[in-house]
Design an enzyme around this catalytic site. Structure first.
Site, PDB file in Angstrom:
ATOM      1  N   GLY A  15      45.549  41.674  50.971  1.00 11.08           N
ATOM      2  CA  GLY A  15      45.517  41.590  49.514  1.00 11.08           C
ATOM      3  C   GLY A  15      44.753  40.365  49.064  1.00 11.08           C
ATOM      4  O   GLY A  15      43.942  39.797  49.800  1.00 11.08           O
ATOM      5  N   GLU A 173      50.706  48.861  29.837  1.00  9.98           N
ATOM      6  CA  GLU A 173      49.421  49.516  30.046  1.00  9.98           C
ATOM      7  C   GLU A 173      49.586  51.012  30.317  1.00  9.98           C
ATOM      8  O   GLU A 173      48.824  51.840  29.801  1.00  9.98           O
ATOM      9  CB  GLU A 173      48.688  48.818  31.191  1.00  9.98           C
ATOM     10  CG  GLU A 173      48.201  47.422  30.812  1.00  9.98           C
ATOM     11  CD  GLU A 173      47.812  46.552  32.000  1.00  9.98           C
ATOM     12  OE1 GLU A 173      47.231  45.482  31.770  1.00  9.98           O
ATOM     13  OE2 GLU A 173      48.099  46.940  33.148  1.00  9.98           O
TER      14      GLU A 173
END
Length: 427
Positions: A15, A173
């Site tokens: 990541g 979102e």
């Protein structure tokens, strides 16, 4: 440092923290093995766009081998680390293979947290990986198809009822985008339902949405959500979730699609380190991001718990993970060179951004507080800038341009057998 002239650094997790550390050590006198259970680096801030059919998987992900193809001191390995043997200085993979290390960086991230109700996971999936995003996209698109084929008005309404639990950035979102899909993207495409009649609820146990933002921006975000048609329900936690809806206080709300965005927990790998953890399961690291008593082991990203000067923990966001990865690389380079270690890690807060929908967002950067159209343009530019790879940036810009002018979403494909997950309503 070991006497081996070329020490071996193992990095668990590709990541933001793991990748930034790896790239920062490109010229270091090290052998680096980067281990991840997936073969790609994911730009997680845009994952919800894959879930809502705005982008395709390759738009926000790139193979780790491709990203690191020119870095000769890195060996990328596909595998899942299941345990860490501190005494033998080895990481254990799922197939039983052991990989020795001189230095270790653990950045395996976080997973969903259902606050003691793991049984909800099957009916309220979260959003952390591309697999999660594709599953969620399937559920969202199938809900409209099920409603189109349903004759019973109550059951039809349940299929057209969507709930997002948790009003952090991901929840906001998702809810805003869902409302736009129902009211604009799917317009005139169905014959027996009006997609615009779909109800999108955003459920938050706290008193306001986006609680990490200043109260004024939080209120602006709520107003923008409500203008999009999202029903914002705050102040009451969800008591139960099943395949047919959720329980809010004493009221059962029919909803065949529930999305979980309410909490995260650290990767289970943290427990195998046998060191102090916080309530979320994160490792309580030293100021130099090492594990207490083991200076050869670093923990970074969402897996690390470290208090800032203001008494608050370093947030689990992408900028913090990048800074931690770069800092670990600094510490390792100093050790290799026999130099003094850098000052303790300090998070540089670069601000928070959240998009609500078309031409609607909020931005908080120090004293700068923006909302509406200007904040939306700021959010768009920032996310395109931080995407890895020229191709990704170009494709995302093109897709967003088409979506802006046409309201259309290019990735509305339902994969797999659309009939293999149907659950009959017992009523």
């Amino acid at each position: 440092m070991p006497h081996d002239p070329v020490p071996h650094l193992v990095i668990v997790g590709g990541g933001f923290a793991g990748l930034w550390a790896t790239r920062a050590l490109a010229k270091a006198r090290l052998r680096i093995t980067l281990i991840d259970r997936r073969n790609h680096h994911l730009f997680q801030p845009l994952l919800y766009q894959v879930a809502t059919a705005g982008l395709s998987s390759p738009d926000i992900a790139a193979p780790l081998r491709h990203i690191l193809r020119r870095q000769r001191n890195v060996d990328v390995r596909l595998g899942e680390v299941t345990a860490i043997d501190k005494q033998q200085r080895e990481v254990v993979l799922g197939d039983g293979t052991r990989v020795g290390y001189d230095l270790l960086m653990v950045a395996s991230g976080a997973t969903h947290a259902y606050f003691g109700h793991d049984e909800w996971a099957g009916d309220a999936p979260g959003l952390k990986t591309l697999d999660d995003a594709l599953l969620l996209r399937r559920k969202l698109l199938l809900a409209f198809e099920r409603a189109e084929a349903e004759n019973d008005p109550e059951k039809k309404a349940a299929w057209l009822s969507f709930a997002v639990v948790g009003a952090g950035p991901t929840g906001v979102e998702l809810a805003g985008t869902l409302a736009e899909i129902a009211r604009h993207t799917l317009r005139n495409e169905f014959r027996h339902i009006d997609p615009a009649s779909a109800r999108v609820r955003l459920v938050e146990a706290g008193l306001r949405v986006l609680s990490s933002f200043p109260e004024r921006l939080s209120q602006k975000a709520r107003e923008q959500l409500e203008r999009l048609g999202v029903e914002v329900l705050t102040g009451t936690p969800v008591n139960d979730i099943n395949a047919f809806g959720f329980q809010l206080g004493d009221v059962h709300v029919p909803a065949r699609t529930v999305v979980w965005a309410a909490g995260v927990a650290a990767s289970p790998l943290a427990r195998t380190l046998d060191v102090p953890l916080d309530r979320a399961g994160r490792v309580q690291v030293q100021p130099d991001l090492t594990v207490p008593g083991h200076p050869e082991i670093f923990v970074a990203g969402d897996l690390a718990a470290l208090l800032q000067d203001n008494g608050r923990p370093v947030p689990g966001v992408a900028p913090a993970a990048k800074q931690m990865g770069a800092y670990v690389a600094q510490v390792i380079r100093a050790r290799l060179d026999g130099a003094s270690p850098p000052a303790p890690f300090r998070y540089n807060d670069q601000g928070n951004l959240a998009t609500i929908g078309r031409m609607a967002a909020i931005v908080h950067m120090g004293k700068l507080q923006l909302s509406g159209v200007l904040a939306w343009w700021f959010w768009l530019a920032a996310h395109v800038f931080f995407l890895i790879g020229f191709r990704n940036r170009l494709v995302v810009l093109l897709n967003w341009g088409v979506a802006y002018w046409s309201y259309q979403r290019s990735a509305r494909i339902i994969l797999g057998n659309p009939y293999d997950d149907r659950k009959p309503d017992p009523r």
